[in-house]
Each structure stands twice: as C-alpha cells, then as structure tokens.
Design a protein around this motif. Structure first.
Motif, mmCIF file in Angstrom:
data_model
loop_
_atom_site.group_PDB
_atom_site.id
_atom_site.type_symbol
_atom_site.label_atom_id
_atom_site.label_comp_id
_atom_site.label_asym_id
_atom_site.label_seq_id
_atom_site.Cartn_x
_atom_site.Cartn_y
_atom_site.Cartn_z
ATOM 1 N N THR A 33 -80.204 -14.523 -20.117
ATOM 2 C CA THR A 33 -79.500 -14.440 -18.840
ATOM 3 C C THR A 33 -80.358 -13.728 -17.820
ATOM 4 O O THR A 33 -81.133 -12.839 -18.136
ATOM 5 N N THR A 64 -70.705 -16.754 -19.780
ATOM 6 C CA THR A 64 -71.717 -15.841 -20.306
ATOM 7 C C THR A 64 -72.200 -16.294 -21.681
ATOM 8 O O THR A 64 -71.520 -17.055 -22.371
ATOM 9 N N LYS A 66 -72.204 -14.589 -24.349
ATOM 10 C CA LYS A 66 -71.222 -14.130 -25.333
ATOM 11 C C LYS A 66 -70.112 -15.161 -25.495
ATOM 12 O O LYS A 66 -69.712 -15.501 -26.619
ATOM 13 N N ASP A 401 -66.646 -8.758 -18.713
ATOM 14 C CA ASP A 401 -67.553 -9.740 -19.313
ATOM 15 C C ASP A 401 -68.917 -9.130 -19.595
ATOM 16 O O ASP A 401 -69.556 -9.442 -20.602
ATOM 17 N N ARG A 404 -68.572 -7.152 -22.746
ATOM 18 C CA ARG A 404 -68.539 -8.033 -23.925
ATOM 19 C C ARG A 404 -69.942 -8.531 -24.272
ATOM 20 O O ARG A 404 -70.296 -8.645 -25.449
ATOM 21 N N SER A 405 -70.721 -8.837 -23.246
ATOM 22 C CA SER A 405 -72.069 -9.345 -23.487
ATOM 23 C C SER A 405 -72.965 -8.291 -24.111
ATOM 24 O O SER A 405 -73.804 -8.595 -24.954
ATOM 25 N N GLU A 406 -72.783 -7.035 -23.711
ATOM 26 C CA GLU A 406 -73.637 -5.962 -24.211
ATOM 27 C C GLU A 406 -73.136 -5.376 -25.526
ATOM 28 O O GLU A 406 -73.929 -4.993 -26.387
#
Length: 468
Positions: A33, A64, A66, A401, A404-406
């Motif tokens: 990303t 994303t 995730k 979000d 959640r991605s991290e």
C-alpha cells in the motif's frame, strides 16, 4: 489523498461466475500500500487484481490489504464451524417447509457467489437513493467508483430473478466499514431469501382474485417503465404498494410471517415470545423486523417485507408478487452458542473449533472459553491537521481500517475517549483507547508497545497528524 494498491504476489486464482456455484482454492493476496497525491495522473495509477479481474484504482478506492485477505475464506462453508451450522439449520428448514410436487426442495441455494459487485447491483437495482448514507465511502469498501465488495447479499437479487429463479437463498460474506468492538467486524455473513408467486399459485383456491389493482396498468414502453422505478428515503405506506390488491398483500404477509416465525421457533424454541415491528427498507413495502424476547431483552432476528414491484419489473418478473428477508449469521450464532466476541469466528484455534460439530445440527453446545487472556490498554492521542475536526474531515472508520491493517485481530476494541479543541491554536486533539487482546495467547506489553508504535507511525504518515 488517494489510497492505491499494487498486487505483488497471487497464489491460485478464484473465478466464480454468478450461477455456476463452483469455486477453486481460496485466493490469498500479498499487497503493498502507498498513498499518492490526488493529482496523480491516470497513467500512474495502479490496477488492483481481485478474483481474476483487474480494476483501475481511482479516488473512490478505499479497500485495504487487510480486507482483501478475507476473500475466499468462506467461513459459512467451513466444516463444523458455528456459522456453517447455523447456515445448514436455516437451509434445512426451508427445504422442509417448501417442496415441489415431487417432494424435492423448492428453494435453491447460492453460497459461493463472487463478493465483487457493481454499484448498480449493490444500490441502484435495489432502489437505494443516491443520497442514502449506506452509499458513503465511510460505510463501504470501494474498489473504484463502479465496483465494491458487496455490503449485503441482497446485491445478487435482481440478477438471480432475471435468470428465471423464483425461490432461492443466498449466503455469503459481506463487507462494511465499522467500529471495532466485540460485536462489530468489517466482514460478516448474511443469508438472503426471495420467494415469488404468480396469480395461479397465490389464488389457487380463489381464481377470481387478482394480484394487481384493476386501475393499475403496467406501462409496456421500456422508457416509461424505467421512469416508474424510483427511490425514496422516506417511510413508504405500510399497508401496501399502489399496484397490489390488499388481498394479495395480506396473503403474502401471512405466509411470510408464518414461515419466518417458524424459522425463529426452529432456532430458539417453540415457546418464544415475539413481536413484529414496522420498519423501512428501500427494496420492500410494507416491511417488518422480527424480534424475540431472549434473556430479558428484545433481540432483532431478521428484516423482511413484500418486494417492491419496480424491482420485479426490471427483473422480468412483472406478473409476480414476492417476499424477501435477510438476516446475519454472526448475530444468531453469537446468541445460540453464547460466543462473546465476533473475532472468534475467524479464529483457527483448535480449542475453539473443536467445540462445535455438524453431526447433530440440533445439539448446539455453549461456547466455553479455552482461556481468558488478559487485556492490554494503550491510549493514542494526536493533533489533527489544521482545518480538520472530528465532525468535519476526520472519518473514524479510516482510523479503524488503519488499525486493522497494522494490528490485525489483536485489537479487541477502540473507543474515542476524549476530543479537545485548542482555543488559541484552533487545532483539534483526539484520544483513542485501544484495547489489545489475542484470542489464542497472552500478549506481552512489549509486543503491544511495538504494535502501538506502528499504528502511531502510520497515523503520522497517512493522516498527517502530530502525536501528543
């Protein structure tokens, strides 16, 4: 800012046509990303590959990596999984309730449909107004301005009816941007159903009755017919649609409520206390929600109604009247199995999965925690950029979000605990309390601190904030 993705590696391909019901090995994506300025030229924009199709990224893209990682998991089809057990219970109930003259199930089931849909499928076909809040980027995962990950399984309704189906169930995962707590998750599972009948079936014993009012005439011209299809964000007449006779609506309502009450009794027991609540959906009129009194509270089980005839017109079923309903599998499974946290449905821990079995679908065990791992709480405070406020410009779902991605599923809950506007600087500060808890082991404070720092660094990079 424009969020873009570049697919680096893809193992296997997942190609699912709308009706063939065939699916290959679940897809797994490794995605990088980065943010590009809004003036990035079209030539520089990256394409996004999903389920064997390539999509151009634009300023609507907010899906994303995730979220993309959930594609193909299909927890509702995983053997011995609580969601699969509830799905089978509902499918079996409809198989028993509706049979053909030869004794075969009347309803067909579609549980492997591609979750990538068009804006027309997800909204326009269902008469959802252009200004409806459910269309917002803050609520949906858009691939680009024309495509998104379905926000409800109802998105397949028009296509299936147009193919000639009149009694069907659709089951699958849906995607919505939401807060983070024990009952909300960006991916969950829905079951939708449609039943259509024509005059000869509805009034088999009373052939003199009609589905449509005598003064109502269907317009044959395609352009004029299209003009009849309209949306409304206001509550529509709960008695009936102008085109339908009261007899037709009442007979369909009786059947709808009888079969859905039977479903609730099949799941929760024959002695349940229940009530029907008038409500509004853009795609049904009249509409109701079924609630049951469970553990001293009223629990919403499902939403339903008589399908808007405009939808049937555009689907080629203009001589029919129909009902539709939808429900969430997680909501039911959490209640029936006493599952306290929605994240558990995504756990691969054998201690969780071994508690459930499909050998006896009517023996539903109560979930027993394998171990209560301790929580870790960290606060994250930062100044928003100049001119950005919590209520103007800053979207909490963007922050969720990013977390959640991290951090993935180690975040149990996020709460906005404080917001403050500096009287002289005019800058707004926010403080989020992030609760970390792993579902399968104890997290160390050092691990949590490292994850927390990654989140803070990502906020600085992506939102241009200043950590306090």
């Amino acid at each position: 800012m424009l969020l873009t993705f570049k697919v680096l590696t893809k193992s296997h391909s997942l190609r699912t046509s709308l009706y063939n019901g065939k699916v290959t090995t679940p897809v797994r994506y490794l995605v990088s990303t980065r943010y590009l300025a809004t003036n990035t030229s079209a030539a520089e924009q990256t394409r996004l590959d999903i389920n064997g199709a390539s999509f151009v990224v634009d300023n609507w893209t907010n899906v994303t990596p995730k979220i993309l990682s959930y594609l193909g998991m299909q927890k509702h089809l995983q053997a011995n999984h609580p969601l699969s057990i509830i799905r089978q219970r509902i499918v079996n109930y409809f198989y028993k309730s509706y049979k053909t003259s030869r004794g075969n199930p009347l309803f067909s089931v579609y549980d492997k449909l591609n979750p990538v849909v068009t804006v027309q499928q997800n909204f326009d076909n269902l008469l959802i107004p252009l200004d409806h809040v459910s269309r917002n980027k803050s609520d949906c995962y858009y691939i680009n301005k024309n495509y998104l990950l379905r926000a409800h399984t109802t998105a397949h309704q028009v296509d299936l009816i147009s193919s000639g189906l009149d009694n069907f169930l659709v089951v699958g995962e849906v995607y919505r941007r939401d807060e983070i707590d024990s009952t909300h998750y960006p991916v969950f599972h829905q079951l939708d159903a449609v039943r259509l009948v024509t005059k000869d079936k509805l009034f088999e014993r009373n052939p003199d009755l009609e589905i449509f009012e005598n003064e109502w005439r269907e317009v044959q011209d395609n352009k004029q017919t299209h003009q009849l299809i309209h949306s409304s964000s206001k509550c529509l007449d709960q008695s009936k649609q102008p085109c339908h006779t009261l007899e037709a609506v009442k007979l369909m309502e009786h059947e709808l409520k009888q079969v859905l009450l039977g479903l609730a009794q099949d799941l929760f027991g024959s002695k349940i206390q229940y009530r029907w609540v008038d409500t509004y959906f853009p795609f049904t009129q009249p509409s109701w929600e079924l609630e049951i009194f469970y553990k001293d509270n009223w629990l919403e089980v499902l939403g339903c109604g008589i399908m808007r005839h405009e939808i049937l017109q555009q689907s080629g079923a203009h001589n029919s009247i129909g009902y539709a309903f939808g429900l969430g599998l997680e909501r039911l499974a959490m209640v029936l199995f006493d599952i306290p946290d929605i994240r558990l449905f995504w756990s691969n821990d054998s201690g969780f999965l071994s508690q459930f079995s499909e050998k006896d679908l009517y023996k539903l065990p109560k979930y027993k925690p394998v171990s209560m791992y301790p929580q870790c709480k960290n606060d994250l405070s930062f100044w928003l950029p100049a001119g950005v406020d919590v209520d103007a410009g800053f979207v909490p779902n963007d922050f969720y979000d990013l977390v959640r991605s991290e951090a993935g599923d180690v975040v149990e809950q996020i709460t906005l605990v404080d917001k403050f506007k500096h009287p002289k600087k005019g800058l707004t500060s926010v403080c989020f309390r992030i609760i970390y808890r792993h579902m399968e082991r104890t997290l160390t404070q050092a691990e949590v601190n490292e994850i927390h720092k990654r989140i803070a660094d990502a906020c600085v990079k992506n939102f241009n904030v200043v950590i306090r």
